[in-house]
Write an enzyme that holds these catalytic residues in place. Structure first.
Site, PDB file in Angstrom:
ATOM      1  N   HIS A  34      37.374  41.193  43.034  1.00 49.56           N
ATOM      2  CA  HIS A  34      37.555  39.868  42.437  1.00 49.56           C
ATOM      3  C   HIS A  34      36.211  39.218  42.145  1.00 49.56           C
ATOM      4  O   HIS A  34      36.035  38.551  41.121  1.00 49.56           O
ATOM      5  CB  HIS A  34      38.379  38.988  43.378  1.00 49.56           C
ATOM      6  CG  HIS A  34      39.812  39.358  43.456  1.00 49.56           C
ATOM      7  ND1 HIS A  34      40.771  38.825  42.631  1.00 49.56           N
ATOM      8  CD2 HIS A  34      40.462  40.241  44.262  1.00 49.56           C
ATOM      9  CE1 HIS A  34      41.953  39.333  42.926  1.00 49.56           C
ATOM     10  NE2 HIS A  34      41.782  40.198  43.910  1.00 49.56           N
ATOM     11  N   ASP A 141      40.130  31.616  41.018  1.00 47.39           N
ATOM     12  CA  ASP A 141      40.938  32.824  40.889  1.00 47.39           C
ATOM     13  C   ASP A 141      42.417  32.466  41.029  1.00 47.39           C
ATOM     14  O   ASP A 141      42.791  31.495  41.698  1.00 47.39           O
ATOM     15  CB  ASP A 141      40.517  33.817  41.984  1.00 47.39           C
ATOM     16  CG  ASP A 141      41.202  35.160  41.866  1.00 47.39           C
ATOM     17  OD1 ASP A 141      42.393  35.256  42.250  1.00 47.39           O
ATOM     18  OD2 ASP A 141      40.557  36.123  41.404  1.00 47.39           O
TER      19      ASP A 141
END
Length: 502
Positions: A34, A141
């Site tokens: 990520h 995110d």
């Protein structure tokens, strides 16, 4: 007189805007994969507009190996003298476990939520520094949407970076509609073996490919919360592009109840995979260099991709029976339920059929973890057997390599359905395989050698799909350069970052 004043005011606003520096707060989900994807879009933004500065708030995972990988990655970036991008490593909250096998839907989210206080403190400190820049937005995110509440405390808008595709985004938002407006029992529906119409898909979606998150009560509660938080964002940045998901993007954009969409993809990290910093093995490179163009099948099942011995033997038999050259990234399943991280076999022959390595010597290579993108980018690779993580599918399209789908968990089954049925850009090996990341001994179906052999043959021999994938590859590269749809979308995103602040 009024016209002259307004003109002068507009000119001064433009001048101030041009001379003012803006700060964005990025919050990626825990894990190096990520973080790497976040860095790709961060670099894209600061390279496009020198007024932008980005501070990345890093939530370090509790897993020792994952935490080490995050630290090593940040250190490698520091050595490259990153301009306009800085990092703050948030304190670890060791009182909140990241993995809870009894409640797998919520434990990672609760771990992220527990870091809200640290994010709040970091932003407060940042604002108090002499000469601090004006914070114009948070970019979080998709798994960090709880941080919207932190941004609201600072009266700053939040943009969500949705790292999956637009069709799946539409599905997630439609779950809220099914529950709240249509009063459907989504758990029963998910397990009913039927099909339903979802606005972001052209074809009816079989419930067997539904996101695993909506198939239990606790999971559905999380998905409903997640959909509500998405609706609170000022905008949703999606890692996709218009030519790939035209219908999904248009359906979402037409719905005024959904925040504005910014399709900015493909955003890719092409230097390596998400599983670590291990380089592309020279021995594998040399072997691929000696193979004919587009002749090799690459089997790789992602960071958490591993199989038990019975399934490994079926894969081996299917490969051998197909007769095609191959590179197979074979991983050992986690040893217990406290970790989801597979590892490499010291000797893969212990799980392979007797004599397999000897019989396939020269036509195939069984390897451990390897960075995925460099393999897909090699001209010898002609097909990709994949778990259908969205990043993996975007990489395969970027390099023009057709995919055979073998989804395992999360939204991967929906990704596979979109690629095979909606877009005609992949062939199916299996859509029903389900892997329980929290119970490695849970029963799963066995995909037979015959299914695997058939899928590999179709993958390597379907020239129509190969042609369509090559065309989409060209479109993916066109989307991100000047004049492309994603390039334009990035420009709109930057304008919206600064428009309401200067």
């Amino acid at each position: 007189m009024v016209d002259k004043y307004n003109h002068k005011k507009t000119f001064m606003n433009q001048k101030n805007m041009a001379n003012t520096l803006a700060e964005l707060i990025f919050i990626p989900a825990p894990g190096v994969g990520h973080l790497k994807l976040t860095m790709e879009i961060a670099k894209l933004l600061v390279n496009r507009d020198q007024r932008l500065f980005i501070t990345v708030l890093v939530i370090k995972p509790l897993s020792v190996s994952s935490g080490t990988a995050v630290t090593a990655y940040i250190e490698s970036l520091a050595e490259n003298n990153m301009n306009h991008i800085s990092f703050i490593l948030l304190p670890q909250d060791e009182t909140q476990p990241f993995h809870d096998p009894k409640d797998p839907s919520n434990s990672p989210i609760e771990f992220i939520n527990s870091h809200s206080k640290y994010a709040r403190n970091a932003v407060t400190d940042l604002k108090s520094q002499p000469g601090s820049r004006w914070i114009v937005g948070f970019v979080v995110d998709m798994f960090c949407t709880s941080m919207i509440d932190v941004a609201n405390e600072f009266d700053v808008p939040t943009f969500v970076f949705f790292t999956s595709n637009a069709a799946f985004l539409g599905f997630t938002l439609y779950i809220k509609t099914l529950c709240d407006d249509l009063n459907r029992d989504v758990v029963d529906l998910s397990n009913s073996g039927t099909e339903i119409l979802v606005p972001s898909f052209v074809n009816p979606v079989p419930t067997k490919v539904f996101w695993s998150g909506v198939k239990t009560r606790s999971g559905l509660d999380f998905v409903q919360w997640f959909a509500r938080k998405l609706g609170e964002a000022k905008g949703i940045i999606v890692n996709t592009f218009l030519d790939l998901e035209t219908h999904a993007i248009e359906s979402l954009s037409a719905d005024t109840s959904i925040p504005p969409l910014y399709p900015v993809g493909p955003i890719l990290n092409l230097e390596g995979g998400s599983g670590g910093g291990k380089p592309f093995d020279d021995d594998v490179v040399r072997w691929l260099d000696s193979q004919p163009s587009s002749s090799v099948v690459f089997l790789c099942f992602g960071t958490n991709g591993s199989f038990d011995e019975v399934q490994v033997k079926e894969i081996a038999r299917g490969l051998e029976q197909s007769g095609y050259r191959f590179v197979w990234s074979l991983r050992r399943p986690p040893s217990d339920q406290t970790s989801r991280d597979p590892s490499d076999y010291e000797d893969p022959s212990v799980v392979l059929p007797e004599g397999f390595l000897e019989r396939t010597r020269g036509i195939g290579k069984v390897i451990g973890w390897s960075p995925q993108a460099p393999v897909l980018g090699h001209e010898a690779i002609g097909g990709f057997v994949s778990h259908c993580g969205w990043n993996s599918l975007l990489e395969s399209l970027w390099f023009g390599v057709p995919t055979a789908t073998w989804p395992m968990y999360a939204e991967q089954h929906m990704n596979a359905f979109e690629m095979v049925v909606e877009l005609g850009l992949a062939v199916e090996i299996e859509l029903d395989y389900m892997k329980d990341l929290y119970n490695t001994k849970a029963n799963t179906i066995i995909v037979t050698a015959e299914q695997i052999e058939s899928g590999i043959r179709r993958l390597m021999e379907d020239n129509e799909i190969r042609r369509k994938v090559k065309e989409m590859s060209a479109k993916s590269r066109s989307a991100v350069v000047e004049g492309g749809s994603s390039y334009a979308s990035i420009g709109c995103l930057i304008q919206d970052f600064v428009r309401d602040n200067f």
